[in-house]
Design an enzyme around this catalytic site. Structure first.
Site, PDB file in Angstrom:
ATOM      1  N   GLU A 284      -2.028  11.189   5.795  1.00  0.00           N
ATOM      2  CA  GLU A 284      -3.087  10.978   4.814  1.00  0.00           C
ATOM      3  C   GLU A 284      -3.185  12.133   3.971  1.00  0.00           C
ATOM      4  O   GLU A 284      -3.185  13.058   4.429  1.00  0.00           O
ATOM      5  CB  GLU A 284      -4.478  10.251   5.513  1.00  0.00           C
ATOM      6  CG  GLU A 284      -5.497  10.177   4.615  1.00  0.00           C
ATOM      7  CD  GLU A 284      -6.910   9.659   5.449  1.00  0.00           C
ATOM      8  OE1 GLU A 284      -6.591   9.064   6.324  1.00  0.00           O
ATOM      9  OE2 GLU A 284      -8.002  10.069   4.749  1.00  0.00           O
TER      10      GLU A 284
ATOM     11  N   GLU B   7     -12.209  13.530  -2.952  1.00  0.00           N
ATOM     12  CA  GLU B   7     -13.314  13.316  -1.957  1.00  0.00           C
ATOM     13  C   GLU B   7     -14.617  14.143  -1.762  1.00  0.00           C
ATOM     14  O   GLU B   7     -14.467  15.507  -1.859  1.00  0.00           O
ATOM     15  CB  GLU B   7     -12.586  13.041  -0.593  1.00  0.00           C
ATOM     16  CG  GLU B   7     -13.250  12.464   0.410  1.00  0.00           C
ATOM     17  CD  GLU B   7     -12.515  12.268   1.689  1.00  0.00           C
ATOM     18  OE1 GLU B   7     -13.026  11.314   2.575  1.00  0.00           O
ATOM     19  OE2 GLU B   7     -11.842  13.147   2.195  1.00  0.00           O
TER      20      GLU B   7
END
Length: 319
Positions: free
Chosen positions: A138, A143
């Protein structure tokens, strides 16, 4: 999604083993307002990060106005009008998208006019993930949670990927663990941006900007360019990472091909959960409401700024 507005464009370029030398790229895929829903699938699933969220179906997203075109851009938002039961099992409506194509090696260039704002309870992310998590990896590109204004880039994978900082250095600061597989992949290895306009409300107030992520056999690197300093080669569709300078994050020294494979692109916005909820009590948000879920349930008007807007996603092959 791991521990990850109006936006203008995203470009993803499939790279060879290294794109640091000047490389020519041929266009493979284009994602934009004309074909967005043939390129992305709406994921009506339970939130893997245990957020107070309800990921709706495509039909629901469109009928509720959470997924639509605005001019030549794609809008992806959340419900900002409905008051919910804070003790209920159904969280705030939101949209989660996954690209239909997957990639091995990529240069991801994302040009945003606006991303979800720095709002209490929110946890938006723009990222890539392989199907066999954490073994196929990932990459969290954009974010943050709650009132953050600094982006955090994070890699998550199986144990044994312990990157060093690559040649040329990085402008960001390492956070968390050195091993990207720490905590069974949940903790990961993060780099916090040093730019105060790299995320959320500050990013939007600064006019947006571009994120570029290079994933090769030898490195994973992420750059951020404010809107007024986007390289001309990105604007012209002839990207050349060799001329972009020092990235926020510069991971090297891991066997990336063994740990990052078959990755899809994800957009989502969740609430509370394993990150935003976990740090709620230590944030100033707790002074407004001691419960993250209760705040999200009872303050729908707080999420008018919680949306993405995208112009395009382009995928190129290194030639």
């Amino acid at each position: 999604m791991s521990f990850a507005r109006l936006f203008a464009s995203i470009t993803i370029l499939v790279a060879g083993t290294s794109a640091l030398p000047a490389t020519t790229y041929a266009l493979q895929d284009t994602y934009d307002y004309t074909n967005w829903l043939s390129k992305f699938s709406v994921q009506n699933i339970a939130d893997p990060t245990h957020g107070f969220v309800n990921y709706v179906t495509q039909a629901q997203a469109q009928s509720l106005g959470l997924l639509k075109t605005v001019g030549n851009q794609v809008y992806i938002g959340v419900d900002n009008t409905t008051r919910l039961d804070p003790n209920g099992s159904v969280g705030r409506n939101s949209v989660r998208l996954q690209s239909n194509p997957s990639y091995n090696h990529a240069l991801v260039i994302a040009d945003f006019a606006h991303i979800p704002g720095s709002d209490c309870g929110t946890w938006p992310a723009f990222w890539m993930v392989g199907p066999n998590w954490p073994n196929e990896g990932e990459i969290d590109i954009i974010e943050g949670v709650n009132l953050n204004t600094y982006d955090q880039v994070t890699l998550h994978t199986s144990s044994g990927c312990v990157p060093a900082i690559g040649s040329g250095g990085q402008s960001g600061t390492p956070t968390g663990n050195a091993d990207c597989g720490a905590g069974g992949g949940y903790t990961g290895c993060g780099v916090a941006s040093g730019s105060a306009t790299s995320y959320g409300t500050a990013f939007n107030a600064n006019g947006g900007g571009v994120y570029a992520t290079l994933w090769t056999s030898s490195a994973i690197e992420v750059w951020y360019f404010p809107a007024n300093s986007v390289p001309s080669d990105i604007k012209s569709g002839t990207p050349n990472p060799a001329g972009w300078g020092v990235p926020i994050a510069n991971y090297a020294g891991c066997n990336f091909d063994a740990h990052f494979q078959n990755m899809n692109i994800i957009f989502d916005t969740t609430f509370c959960g394993d990150w935003a909820g976990q740090v709620w009590s230590s944030s100033s948000c707790a002074s407004v409401n001691p419960s993250c879920n209760a705040y999200v349930a009872e303050e729908p008007q707080s999420f008018g700024d919680t949306y993405w807007l995208v112009n395009s996603v382009k995928v190129y092959n290194a030639s």
